[in-house]
Design a protein around this motif. Structure first.
Motif, PDB file in Angstrom:
ATOM      1  N   ALA A  37       0.851  -1.187   0.000  1.00  0.00           N
ATOM      2  CA  ALA A  37       0.000   0.000   0.000  1.00  0.00           C
ATOM      3  C   ALA A  37       0.886   1.235   0.000  1.00  0.00           C
ATOM      4  O   ALA A  37       1.753   1.376   0.857  1.00  0.00           O
ATOM      5  CB  ALA A  37      -0.893   0.002   1.233  1.00  0.00           C
ATOM      6  N   VAL A  38       0.667   2.114  -0.961  1.00  0.00           N
ATOM      7  CA  VAL A  38       1.415   3.366  -1.038  1.00  0.00           C
ATOM      8  C   VAL A  38       0.401   4.497  -1.046  1.00  0.00           C
ATOM      9  O   VAL A  38      -0.390   4.617  -1.979  1.00  0.00           O
ATOM     10  CB  VAL A  38       2.290   3.427  -2.308  1.00  0.00           C
ATOM     11  N   MET A  88       0.937  -7.437   4.185  1.00  0.00           N
ATOM     12  CA  MET A  88       0.944  -6.095   3.612  1.00  0.00           C
ATOM     13  C   MET A  88       2.202  -5.343   4.002  1.00  0.00           C
ATOM     14  O   MET A  88       2.674  -5.474   5.126  1.00  0.00           O
ATOM     15  CB  MET A  88      -0.251  -5.286   4.130  1.00  0.00           C
ATOM     16  N   VAL A  89       2.673  -4.555   3.072  1.00  0.00           N
ATOM     17  CA  VAL A  89       3.728  -3.581   3.340  1.00  0.00           C
ATOM     18  C   VAL A  89       3.079  -2.222   3.143  1.00  0.00           C
ATOM     19  O   VAL A  89       2.464  -1.969   2.105  1.00  0.00           O
ATOM     20  CB  VAL A  89       4.923  -3.755   2.380  1.00  0.00           C
ATOM     21  N   ASP A  90       3.166  -1.361   4.140  1.00  0.00           N
ATOM     22  CA  ASP A  90       2.570  -0.032   4.053  1.00  0.00           C
ATOM     23  C   ASP A  90       3.664   1.023   3.914  1.00  0.00           C
ATOM     24  O   ASP A  90       4.587   1.080   4.726  1.00  0.00           O
ATOM     25  CB  ASP A  90       1.730   0.266   5.302  1.00  0.00           C
ATOM     26  N   GLU A 126      -0.633   3.085   9.027  1.00  0.00           N
ATOM     27  CA  GLU A 126       0.509   2.235   8.642  1.00  0.00           C
ATOM     28  C   GLU A 126       1.039   1.416   9.817  1.00  0.00           C
ATOM     29  O   GLU A 126       1.866   0.522   9.612  1.00  0.00           O
ATOM     30  CB  GLU A 126       1.633   3.079   8.021  1.00  0.00           C
ATOM     31  N   VAL A 127       0.578   1.707  11.020  1.00  0.00           N
ATOM     32  CA  VAL A 127       1.092   0.981  12.193  1.00  0.00           C
ATOM     33  C   VAL A 127      -0.015   0.422  13.085  1.00  0.00           C
ATOM     34  O   VAL A 127       0.222   0.140  14.251  1.00  0.00           O
ATOM     35  CB  VAL A 127       2.040   1.876  13.035  1.00  0.00           C
ATOM     36  N   ASP A 128      -1.217   0.254  12.545  1.00  0.00           N
ATOM     37  CA  ASP A 128      -2.272  -0.317  13.385  1.00  0.00           C
ATOM     38  C   ASP A 128      -2.962  -1.492  12.694  1.00  0.00           C
ATOM     39  O   ASP A 128      -2.658  -1.819  11.552  1.00  0.00           O
ATOM     40  CB  ASP A 128      -3.275   0.753  13.832  1.00  0.00           C
ATOM     41  N   LEU A 185       5.500  -4.751   7.397  1.00  0.00           N
ATOM     42  CA  LEU A 185       6.544  -3.735   7.305  1.00  0.00           C
ATOM     43  C   LEU A 185       5.869  -2.401   7.025  1.00  0.00           C
ATOM     44  O   LEU A 185       4.976  -2.320   6.192  1.00  0.00           O
ATOM     45  CB  LEU A 185       7.529  -4.068   6.175  1.00  0.00           C
ATOM     46  N   SER A 186       6.306  -1.369   7.727  1.00  0.00           N
ATOM     47  CA  SER A 186       5.822  -0.012   7.479  1.00  0.00           C
ATOM     48  C   SER A 186       7.022   0.871   7.175  1.00  0.00           C
ATOM     49  O   SER A 186       8.011   0.846   7.904  1.00  0.00           O
ATOM     50  CB  SER A 186       5.086   0.536   8.706  1.00  0.00           C
TER      51      SER A 186
END
Length: 173
Positions: free
Chosen positions: A46-47, A90-92, A102-104, A129-130
């Motif tokens: 996700a970007v 997912m990678v945010d 991005e961290v929840d 990963l964030s």
């Protein structure tokens, strides 16, 4: 391109899905699941901002589980079923600094049929990963950066003055 080009250079096949709206809807999620399954990908990157990450979390859930997203929503008209299969990893990569998505392990989706905007929460949708890169945040127009600042302020204020506030939540807020 800062994200896309290195993937191509590393020989990683990737597909791009850009049809996520601000305040994503169930329809956004369904379209993302179709795109994701068509690409036969192993994970989702996700970007963007909170809406992109929230939609990605729902897409990750629905790419491995049957039914509709609202089957797994625990509030309102949701059915509150447990998520049976582990969501996709997912990678945010955030381009904003407002939501903290991005961290929840939660995401907010709108059901346009029932006119509900509610969250879905599950430990399985924490990003693996964030990445927080200030250069990417600088790519956002100044007006949106201001919106993000207000979003962060309101989240903190809400946490501080809510009825279930406690010593720990006040300290973090």
């Amino acid at each position: 391109n800062k994200i896309w080009d290195p993937l191509k250079e590393a020989g990683i096949d990737a597909a791009l899905f850009t049809d996520i709206k601000a305040n994503p809807t169930i329809e956004n999620v369904q379209n993302g699941v179709k795109a994701f399954q068509g690409a036969q990908a192993d994970c989702i990157i996700a970007v963007g901002g909170g809406s992109v990450m929230d939609a990605t979390k729902a897409i990750a859930i629905m790419s491995t589980n049957d039914g509709t997203l609202w089957d797994y929503v625990a509030s309102g008209t949701g059915k509150g079923k447990p998520i049976a299969n582990k969501p996709l990893p997912m990678v945010d990569i955030t381009t904003t600094a407002g939501t903290g998505s991005e961290v929840d392990c939660g995401g907010v989706i709108t059901n346009t049929e029932t006119h509900e905007k509610t969250g879905i929460v599950d430990l399985g949708i924490f990003p693996v990963l964030s990445i927080v890169d200030p250069e990417l945040m600088a790519s956002v127009p100044p007006k949106f950066t201001a919106y993000q600042g207000f979003d962060a302020l309101f989240h903190s204020t809400e946490c501080y003055i809510s009825k279930p506030a406690n010593l720990m939540s006040n300290m973090v807020a």
